[in-house]
Design a protein around this motif. Structure first.
Motif, PDB file in Angstrom:
ATOM      1  N   ASN A 150       0.830  -1.203   0.000  1.00 33.03           N
ATOM      2  CA  ASN A 150       0.000   0.000   0.000  1.00 33.03           C
ATOM      3  C   ASN A 150       0.868   1.259   0.000  1.00 33.03           C
ATOM      4  OD1 ASN A 150      -2.821   1.016   0.227  1.00 33.03           O
ATOM      5  ND2 ASN A 150      -2.044   1.927   2.117  1.00 33.03           N
ATOM      6  N   LYS A 151       1.960   1.208   0.726  1.00 34.07           N
ATOM      7  CA  LYS A 151       2.877   2.352   0.806  1.00 34.07           C
ATOM      8  C   LYS A 151       3.460   2.701  -0.558  1.00 34.07           C
ATOM      9  CE  LYS A 151       7.112   3.831   3.194  1.00 34.07           C
ATOM     10  NZ  LYS A 151       8.148   3.436   4.204  1.00 34.07           N
ATOM     11  N   PHE A 152       3.744   1.685  -1.371  1.00 36.06           N
ATOM     12  CA  PHE A 152       4.363   1.901  -2.674  1.00 36.06           C
ATOM     13  C   PHE A 152       3.367   1.753  -3.833  1.00 36.06           C
ATOM     14  CE2 PHE A 152       7.912   0.705   0.078  1.00 36.06           C
ATOM     15  CZ  PHE A 152       8.794   1.750  -0.175  1.00 36.06           C
ATOM     16  N   ASN A 153       2.070   1.756  -3.508  1.00 30.64           N
ATOM     17  CA  ASN A 153       1.015   1.747  -4.524  1.00 30.64           C
ATOM     18  C   ASN A 153       1.118   0.532  -5.458  1.00 30.64           C
ATOM     19  OD1 ASN A 153      -1.328   2.909  -5.595  1.00 30.64           O
ATOM     20  ND2 ASN A 153      -0.181   3.899  -7.234  1.00 30.64           N
ATOM     21  N   ILE A 154       1.250  -0.650  -4.857  1.00 32.38           N
ATOM     22  CA  ILE A 154       1.395  -1.890  -5.614  1.00 32.38           C
ATOM     23  C   ILE A 154       0.132  -2.740  -5.431  1.00 32.38           C
ATOM     24  CG2 ILE A 154       2.699  -4.051  -5.806  1.00 32.38           C
ATOM     25  CD1 ILE A 154       5.170  -2.510  -4.877  1.00 32.38           C
ATOM     26  N   PRO A 155      -0.533  -3.165  -6.512  1.00 37.10           N
ATOM     27  CA  PRO A 155      -1.742  -4.012  -6.397  1.00 37.10           C
ATOM     28  C   PRO A 155      -1.444  -5.335  -5.705  1.00 37.10           C
ATOM     29  CG  PRO A 155      -1.482  -3.145  -8.630  1.00 37.10           C
ATOM     30  CD  PRO A 155      -0.208  -2.849  -7.912  1.00 37.10           C
ATOM     31  N   ILE A 156      -2.483  -5.916  -5.123  1.00 39.34           N
ATOM     32  CA  ILE A 156      -2.335  -7.157  -4.355  1.00 39.34           C
ATOM     33  C   ILE A 156      -3.225  -8.247  -4.951  1.00 39.34           C
ATOM     34  CG2 ILE A 156      -2.595  -8.230  -2.085  1.00 39.34           C
ATOM     35  CD1 ILE A 156      -2.261  -5.370  -0.898  1.00 39.34           C
ATOM     36  N   ILE A 157      -2.636  -9.417  -5.190  1.00 40.41           N
ATOM     37  CA  ILE A 157      -3.370 -10.567  -5.739  1.00 40.41           C
ATOM     38  C   ILE A 157      -3.217 -11.729  -4.765  1.00 40.41           C
ATOM     39  CG2 ILE A 157      -3.566 -12.183  -7.655  1.00 40.41           C
ATOM     40  CD1 ILE A 157      -2.219  -9.976  -9.403  1.00 40.41           C
ATOM     41  N   SER A 158      -4.349 -12.265  -4.282  1.00 41.86           N
ATOM     42  CA  SER A 158      -4.322 -13.360  -3.314  1.00 41.86           C
ATOM     43  C   SER A 158      -4.963 -14.613  -3.908  1.00 41.86           C
ATOM     44  CB  SER A 158      -5.069 -12.968  -2.036  1.00 41.86           C
ATOM     45  OG  SER A 158      -4.492 -11.816  -1.445  1.00 41.86           O
ATOM     46  N   PHE A 159      -4.341 -15.763  -3.649  1.00 42.91           N
ATOM     47  CA  PHE A 159      -4.904 -17.050  -4.044  1.00 42.91           C
ATOM     48  C   PHE A 159      -5.374 -17.762  -2.768  1.00 42.91           C
ATOM     49  CE2 PHE A 159      -2.046 -15.970  -7.508  1.00 42.91           C
ATOM     50  CZ  PHE A 159      -2.826 -16.255  -8.622  1.00 42.91           C
ATOM     51  N   ILE A 160      -6.677 -17.992  -2.707  1.00 46.72           N
ATOM     52  CA  ILE A 160      -7.285 -18.547  -1.496  1.00 46.72           C
ATOM     53  C   ILE A 160      -7.515 -20.041  -1.668  1.00 46.72           C
ATOM     54  CG2 ILE A 160      -9.193 -18.339   0.133  1.00 46.72           C
ATOM     55  CD1 ILE A 160      -7.516 -15.779  -0.190  1.00 46.72           C
ATOM     56  N   ASP A 161      -6.998 -20.824  -0.720  1.00 48.52           N
ATOM     57  CA  ASP A 161      -7.205 -22.274  -0.749  1.00 48.52           C
ATOM     58  C   ASP A 161      -6.916 -22.826   0.647  1.00 48.52           C
ATOM     59  OD1 ASP A 161      -7.700 -24.837  -1.561  1.00 48.52           O
ATOM     60  OD2 ASP A 161      -5.799 -25.106  -2.624  1.00 48.52           O
ATOM     61  N   THR A 162      -7.921 -22.833   1.500  1.00 48.33           N
ATOM     62  CA  THR A 162      -7.743 -23.285   2.875  1.00 48.33           C
ATOM     63  C   THR A 162      -9.040 -23.845   3.439  1.00 48.33           C
ATOM     64  OG1 THR A 162      -7.092 -22.585   5.111  1.00 48.33           O
ATOM     65  CG2 THR A 162      -8.229 -20.971   3.769  1.00 48.33           C
ATOM     66  N   PRO A 163      -8.970 -24.904   4.244  1.00 47.46           N
ATOM     67  CA  PRO A 163     -10.180 -25.372   4.928  1.00 47.46           C
ATOM     68  C   PRO A 163     -10.560 -24.466   6.091  1.00 47.46           C
ATOM     69  CG  PRO A 163      -8.290 -26.727   5.513  1.00 47.46           C
ATOM     70  CD  PRO A 163      -7.823 -25.793   4.451  1.00 47.46           C
ATOM     71  N   GLY A 164      -9.635 -23.583   6.496  1.00 43.73           N
ATOM     72  CA  GLY A 164      -9.894 -22.660   7.596  1.00 43.73           C
ATOM     73  C   GLY A 164      -8.602 -22.335   8.324  1.00 43.73           C
ATOM     74  N   ALA A 165      -8.654 -21.372   9.228  1.00 38.18           N
ATOM     75  CA  ALA A 165      -7.482 -21.035  10.036  1.00 38.18           C
ATOM     76  C   ALA A 165      -7.175 -22.184  10.995  1.00 38.18           C
ATOM     77  CB  ALA A 165      -7.736 -19.747  10.803  1.00 38.18           C
ATOM     78  N   GLY A 209      -3.018 -15.581  19.621  1.00 42.20           N
ATOM     79  CA  GLY A 209      -3.986 -14.586  19.166  1.00 42.20           C
ATOM     80  C   GLY A 209      -4.502 -14.808  17.761  1.00 42.20           C
ATOM     81  N   GLN A 210      -5.023 -16.002  17.492  1.00 41.39           N
ATOM     82  CA  GLN A 210      -5.530 -16.306  16.150  1.00 41.39           C
ATOM     83  C   GLN A 210      -6.680 -15.389  15.751  1.00 41.39           C
ATOM     84  OE1 GLN A 210      -4.773 -17.463  13.264  1.00 41.39           O
ATOM     85  NE2 GLN A 210      -5.057 -19.684  13.419  1.00 41.39           N
ATOM     86  N   ALA A 211      -7.659 -15.224  16.642  1.00 42.59           N
ATOM     87  CA  ALA A 211      -8.837 -14.409  16.316  1.00 42.59           C
ATOM     88  C   ALA A 211      -8.437 -12.954  16.063  1.00 42.59           C
ATOM     89  CB  ALA A 211      -9.863 -14.499  17.441  1.00 42.59           C
ATOM     90  N   GLU A 212      -7.541 -12.446  16.889  1.00 35.62           N
ATOM     91  CA  GLU A 212      -7.096 -11.052  16.725  1.00 35.62           C
ATOM     92  C   GLU A 212      -6.352 -10.872  15.411  1.00 35.62           C
ATOM     93  OE1 GLU A 212      -4.044  -7.836  17.016  1.00 35.62           O
ATOM     94  OE2 GLU A 212      -3.723 -10.008  16.895  1.00 35.62           O
ATOM     95  N   ALA A 213      -5.532 -11.865  15.048  1.00 38.70           N
ATOM     96  CA  ALA A 213      -4.770 -11.774  13.800  1.00 38.70           C
ATOM     97  C   ALA A 213      -5.700 -11.765  12.588  1.00 38.70           C
ATOM     98  CB  ALA A 213      -3.782 -12.936  13.711  1.00 38.70           C
ATOM     99  N   ILE A 214      -6.747 -12.600  12.616  1.00 37.83           N
ATOM    100  CA  ILE A 214      -7.716 -12.637  11.513  1.00 37.83           C
ATOM    101  C   ILE A 214      -8.465 -11.309  11.429  1.00 37.83           C
ATOM    102  CG2 ILE A 214      -9.872 -13.706  10.726  1.00 37.83           C
ATOM    103  CD1 ILE A 214      -8.820 -16.362  11.854  1.00 37.83           C
ATOM    104  N   ALA A 215      -8.899 -10.796  12.580  1.00 39.01           N
ATOM    105  CA  ALA A 215      -9.623  -9.518  12.600  1.00 39.01           C
ATOM    106  C   ALA A 215      -8.750  -8.383  12.073  1.00 39.01           C
ATOM    107  CB  ALA A 215     -10.088  -9.211  14.021  1.00 39.01           C
ATOM    108  N   LYS A 216      -7.475  -8.356  12.486  1.00 37.30           N
ATOM    109  CA  LYS A 216      -6.556  -7.317  12.009  1.00 37.30           C
ATOM    110  C   LYS A 216      -6.309  -7.437  10.511  1.00 37.30           C
ATOM    111  CE  LYS A 216      -5.283  -4.879  15.656  1.00 37.30           C
ATOM    112  NZ  LYS A 216      -5.441  -3.402  15.706  1.00 37.30           N
ATOM    113  N   SER A 217      -6.278  -8.676  10.007  1.00 36.85           N
ATOM    114  CA  SER A 217      -6.075  -8.887   8.578  1.00 36.85           C
ATOM    115  C   SER A 217      -7.261  -8.350   7.769  1.00 36.85           C
ATOM    116  CB  SER A 217      -5.868 -10.372   8.293  1.00 36.85           C
ATOM    117  OG  SER A 217      -5.631 -10.604   6.918  1.00 36.85           O
ATOM    118  N   ILE A 218      -8.476  -8.624   8.246  1.00 42.61           N
ATOM    119  CA  ILE A 218      -9.674  -8.099   7.580  1.00 42.61           C
ATOM    120  C   ILE A 218      -9.665  -6.576   7.618  1.00 42.61           C
ATOM    121  CG2 ILE A 218     -12.200  -7.975   7.672  1.00 42.61           C
ATOM    122  CD1 ILE A 218     -12.156 -10.818   8.848  1.00 42.61           C
ATOM    123  N   GLU A 219      -9.326  -6.022   8.774  1.00 43.39           N
ATOM    124  CA  GLU A 219      -9.273  -4.557   8.909  1.00 43.39           C
ATOM    125  C   GLU A 219      -8.252  -3.949   7.960  1.00 43.39           C
ATOM    126  OE1 GLU A 219      -8.909  -1.391  12.599  1.00 43.39           O
ATOM    127  OE2 GLU A 219      -7.556  -3.103  12.571  1.00 43.39           O
TER     128      GLU A 219
END
Length: 371
Positions: A152-167, A177-187
């Motif tokens: 974000n600092k260097f204005n670079i687009p982000i591409i994510s590949f999602i493949d997980t049964p869950g955290a 702090g799994q729940a906090e880490a997920i919440a911070k990631s969404i934020e």
């Protein structure tokens, strides 16, 4: 190929036909030197294609789940290695350690810099154990947060590949702090001012997926799934019967077609007949084309426009029959209040007004008395 239909397993003879084709293509087979029968090869291939088309054109949600979990399905590492150039993997969250279940780093796509994130399940027993079957720990989410902020600092687009049964639900992950880490990631995902794209290539399970899928565009491969819980988990909780996976899968609307209809996702990438694992070159081209089109769509947008696009996308989910009369104008978002709440609000508002007037009168009286 095994697919479950009505609780019974149906075995097709596709693998046998494929083995027959391999033998026909080899002139030095076990019967000795022989002439290659091109007509029989062509007929057998057509028979395979027909069987695959018949099966995959009528998949129910549970069968789609099985295809999404297919062991030969292309994983995140395959897409990263073949779609991007000069990929530089970056490790560590700068707090605890490294999480091998997620690949992340900067790369080039069509000569433009991008940040690539991929949840990696692994393609063998050893790599699956090493990658923790794609289930991320808190340090994995914190690593991606660190890199997303850098992009974000260097204005670079982000591409994510999602493949997980869950955290990952282990004790150590919860202690860190799994729940906090997920919440911070969404934020973090919601606050970015650069274009973000999430491509669900297999399973998109629970908060472990949405932690990286809070993007401007959420894209699914045709036979992938995206849900808050697995069908087995849903069936166990609701019916106390893990065998009711088909009922759970149908109720959850986890397939790409259902989610596109609900406007939870934005695009479906078509797969080859028989699934993405049957023609990797074709699925690569389809994914490449989708990424190109979406990057071009956001090319001339400002950071504020990108941020508003993402915010409006999530605000409109589920509101096509809700309180918003015009989806393009989210300022019209409001909640219907019952008469009791309106009376209570008016009562307290009027009490405040009466109190202010009473105080003003007392102050005026005091001033007159002392003067």
């Amino acid at each position: 190929l095994y697919l479950e239909r009505g609780g019974k397993f149906i075995q097709t003879n596709i693998k046998n036909l494929e083995s027959e084709i391999d033998k026909l293509k080899d002139p030095y087979n076990e019967d000795g030197l022989s002439e290659v029968d091109t007509k029989k090869i062509s007929d057998t291939q057509q028979e395979i294609d027909k069987k695959l088309k018949d099966i995959y054109s009528n998949l129910d949600p549970w069968q789609t789940t099985l295809v999404a979990r297919h062991e030969d399905r292309p994983k995140a590492k395959f897409f990263i290695d073949n779609l991007f150039q000069d990929f530089i993997p970056l490790s560590g969250d700068r707090f605890y350690g490294e999480d091998k279940s997620v690949l992340a780093g900067f790369a080039k796509f069509n000569e433009n810099s991008v940040l690539v994130i991929g949840q990696e399940k692994g393609d063998s027993l050893e790599t699956r154990i090493d990658r923790n079957f794609g289930m991320m720990r808190p340090e994995g989410y914190r690593k991606t947060i660190r890199l997303m902020r850098l992009a974000n600092k260097f204005n670079i687009p982000i591409i994510s590949f999602i493949d997980t049964p869950g955290a990952y639900p282990g004790v150590g992950a919860e202690e860190r702090g799994q729940a906090e880490a997920i919440a911070k990631s969404i934020e973090c995902c919601m606050e970015l001012s650069v274009p973000t794209f999430s491509i669900i290539i297999g399973e998109g399970g629970s908060g472990g997926a949405i932690a990286l899928a809070s993007s401007n565009k959420v894209i699914m491969l045709e036979n992938s799934i995206y849900s808050v819980i697995s069908p087995e988990g849903c069936a166990t909780i609701l019916w106390r019967d893990p065998k009711k996976t088909l009922d759970a899968a149908e109720a959850m609307k986890l397939s790409s077609k259902d989610l596109l209809n609900l406007k939870v996702i934005d695009e479906i990438i078509p797969e080859p007949v028989g699934g993405a694992h049957r023609d990797r070159d074709l699925i690569l081209e389809n994914v490449r084309s989708s990424i190109e089109n979406n990057l071009n769509e956001f090319l001339n947008m400002t950071g504020e426009q990108v941020l508003n696009h993402r915010k409006n996308k999530f605000l409109t989910i589920g509101r096509n029959k809700g309180f918003v009369s015009q989806l393009d104008d989210l300022s019209s978002l409001s909640m219907k209040k019952n008469k009791i709440n309106i009376l209570i609000e008016n009562f307290f508002t009027s009490k405040i007004k009466i109190g202010v007037i009473f105080l003003v009168v007392i102050l005026i009286g005091c001033l007159i008395f002392y003067l």
